[in-house]
Design an enzyme around this catalytic site. Structure first.
Site, mmCIF file in Angstrom:
data_model
loop_
_atom_site.group_PDB
_atom_site.id
_atom_site.type_symbol
_atom_site.label_atom_id
_atom_site.label_comp_id
_atom_site.label_asym_id
_atom_site.label_seq_id
_atom_site.Cartn_x
_atom_site.Cartn_y
_atom_site.Cartn_z
ATOM 1 N N SER A 175 -7.305 4.610 -4.434
ATOM 2 C CA SER A 175 -6.280 5.295 -4.175
ATOM 3 C C SER A 175 -5.670 4.966 -5.391
ATOM 4 O O SER A 175 -5.101 4.386 -6.422
ATOM 5 C CB SER A 175 -5.419 4.254 -2.986
ATOM 6 N N TYR B 200 -0.423 -2.736 0.889
ATOM 7 C CA TYR B 200 -1.526 -1.370 0.409
ATOM 8 C C TYR B 200 -1.455 -1.103 -0.717
ATOM 9 O O TYR B 200 -2.966 -1.581 -1.681
ATOM 10 C CB TYR B 200 -0.606 0.009 0.502
HETATM 11 P P1 NAD Z 1 -7.157 8.607 8.066
HETATM 12 O O1 NAD Z 1 -5.547 7.270 9.124
HETATM 13 O O2 NAD Z 1 -6.604 9.461 8.696
HETATM 14 O O3 NAD Z 1 -7.969 8.027 8.591
HETATM 15 C C1 NAD Z 1 -8.972 6.102 8.481
HETATM 16 C C2 NAD Z 1 -9.928 6.102 9.295
HETATM 17 O O4 NAD Z 1 -9.549 4.771 9.565
HETATM 18 C C3 NAD Z 1 -9.282 7.073 10.526
HETATM 19 O O5 NAD Z 1 -11.064 6.919 11.400
HETATM 20 C C4 NAD Z 1 -8.998 5.944 11.910
HETATM 21 O O6 NAD Z 1 -10.287 5.859 12.825
HETATM 22 C C5 NAD Z 1 -9.958 4.210 10.908
HETATM 23 N N1 NAD Z 1 -9.577 3.339 11.109
HETATM 24 C C6 NAD Z 1 -8.521 2.546 11.608
HETATM 25 N N2 NAD Z 1 -8.387 1.353 11.226
HETATM 26 C C7 NAD Z 1 -9.336 0.954 12.075
HETATM 27 C C8 NAD Z 1 -9.942 -0.602 11.776
HETATM 28 N N3 NAD Z 1 -9.172 -1.259 12.342
HETATM 29 N N4 NAD Z 1 -11.455 -0.121 12.253
HETATM 30 C C9 NAD Z 1 -12.140 1.140 11.618
HETATM 31 N N5 NAD Z 1 -11.379 1.986 11.576
HETATM 32 C C10 NAD Z 1 -10.137 2.115 11.147
HETATM 33 O O7 NAD Z 1 -7.130 7.527 6.482
HETATM 34 P P2 NAD Z 1 -7.000 8.918 4.961
HETATM 35 O O8 NAD Z 1 -6.143 9.391 4.805
HETATM 36 O O9 NAD Z 1 -8.394 9.865 5.866
HETATM 37 O O10 NAD Z 1 -7.751 7.517 4.643
HETATM 38 C C11 NAD Z 1 -9.060 7.266 4.258
HETATM 39 C C12 NAD Z 1 -8.890 6.423 3.457
HETATM 40 O O11 NAD Z 1 -8.567 6.886 1.683
HETATM 41 C C13 NAD Z 1 -8.516 5.189 3.132
HETATM 42 O O12 NAD Z 1 -8.769 3.781 2.186
HETATM 43 C C14 NAD Z 1 -6.872 5.571 2.397
HETATM 44 O O13 NAD Z 1 -6.097 4.632 1.598
HETATM 45 C C15 NAD Z 1 -7.538 5.952 0.745
HETATM 46 N N6 NAD Z 1 -6.424 7.032 0.609
HETATM 47 C C16 NAD Z 1 -5.651 8.124 1.149
HETATM 48 C C17 NAD Z 1 -4.521 8.803 0.594
HETATM 49 C C18 NAD Z 1 -4.085 10.063 1.074
HETATM 50 O O14 NAD Z 1 -2.650 10.374 0.789
HETATM 51 N N7 NAD Z 1 -5.131 10.453 2.364
HETATM 52 C C19 NAD Z 1 -5.276 8.913 -0.867
HETATM 53 C C20 NAD Z 1 -5.032 7.903 -1.422
HETATM 54 C C21 NAD Z 1 -6.688 6.829 -1.096
#
Ligand code: NAD
Length: 263
Positions: A145, A158
């Site tokens: 991130s 985080y």
């Molecule tokens: P999201 O919350 O929409 O999706 C998360 C996914 O992880 C889902 O499929 C959920 O079921 C799964 N998950 C959650 N807990 C779990 C567990 N214990 N075991 C297995 N699976 C599990 O999140 P997102 O926004 O799609 O983010 C995905 C990645 O990108 C994350 O690592 C997040 O930190 C990173 N990220 C997101 C953003 C953003 O702005 N959305 C920015 C930077 C980084």
């Protein structure tokens, strides 16, 4: 799209929605067999599986391992290998957020965030490396991130986990550099997924500021572009890292953040 990854098996963690799902769709379009993981209702998961299968004509397998539990991670890798073959591409994407001042940060939330965002990537990397080394080819992409490069208040677990993931990325890259394996971290800014929608709602509740102003003045204010990053922009980057053009890129932490970490 060119199916240059035909014959490869990709495991994308946390791919039942959000960024992970977009990454899985893109890898499927490039010809990979896809292992999905994450939570959701059986209807949501079936819909996701059948859409990827029918659109891209690839094998799709789902396993609902809770990645905070190492024994379930072992079950996941065994099951994927049995169903689809050895894992060639590992995308450590599953992640969670918890927001609290440090003094009040619940110990169990710290442990859960570190277990999912950082330790799961370690366990999965450890599990897939022997096979990748034997086949002299592998791609590992860790979804860190912008918060792997800079901090914000109230996000101790985080920020620590995402910085740690970049450290793991560098060590993995160094240890595998002569085996045809690359490992890189991508560092997205804000993407409009459920994880962010939750944060917007929470901030709006906590501050009394309307939702639209939270988006403009708190979330997008971080981006020089003042625009959300699109999930497919991150997914496309992964396709590049998995292609021959990406073969010399390893050990990096690449911001895809609308200029956030440039200032
Ligand atoms: P999201 O919350 O929409 O999706 C998360 C996914 O992880 C889902 O499929 C959920 O079921 C799964 N998950 C959650 N807990 C779990 C567990 N214990 N075991 C297995 N699976 C599990 O999140 P997102 O926004 O799609 O983010 C995905 C990645 O990108 C994350 O690592 C997040 O930190 C990173 N990220 C997101 C953003 C953003 O702005 N959305 C920015 C930077 C980084």
């Amino acid at each position: 799209m060119e199916r240059n990854l035909l014959g490869k098996t990709a495991l994308v963690t946390g791919s039942t929605r959000g960024l992970g799902r977009e990454i899985a769709e893109n890898l499927a379009a490039a010809g990979c067999s896809i292992a999905l993981n994450g939570f959701g209702t059986s209807t949501e998961i079936e819909t996701c599986k059948s859409k990827i299968k029918s659109t891209h004509d690839v094998e799709v397998f789902y396993h609902g391992a809770d990645l905070t539990i190492p024994s379930e991670i072992a079950e996941l890798t065994t099951a994927v290998t049995r169903q689809l073959g050895p894992i060639d591409i590992l995308i450590n994407n599953a992640g969670m957020q918890f927001v609290s001042p440090l003094e009040d940060f619940p110990d169990d939330k710290w442990d859960a965030v570190i277990a999912l965002n950082l330790s799961a990537a370690f366990h999965l990397t450890k599990a897939v490396l022997p096979g990748m080394r034997a086949r002299k080819w592998g791609r590992i992409v860790n979804i860190s991130s912008a918060h792997g490069l800079v901090a914000s208040p109230f996000k101790a677990a985080y920020v620590a986990s995402k910085h740690g993931l970049i450290g793991l990325t560098k060590v993995t890259a160094l240890e595998t550099a002569r085996d045809g394996i690359t490992c890189n971290a991508l560092c997205p800014g804000f993407i409009h997924t459920d994880i962010i929608e939750g944060q917007i709602a929470e901030q709006s509740r906590a501050t009394g500021i309307p939702r639209e102003r939270v988006v403009e003045e708190i979330i997008l204010a971080k981006h020089a572009t003042r625009e959300f990053v699109q999930a497919d922009q991150v997914a496309t980057f992964i396709l590049l890292l998995c292609s021959t053009a990406g073969a010399s890129t390893t050990g990096t932490a690449i911001p895809i953040d609308g200029g956030w970490t440039a200032s």
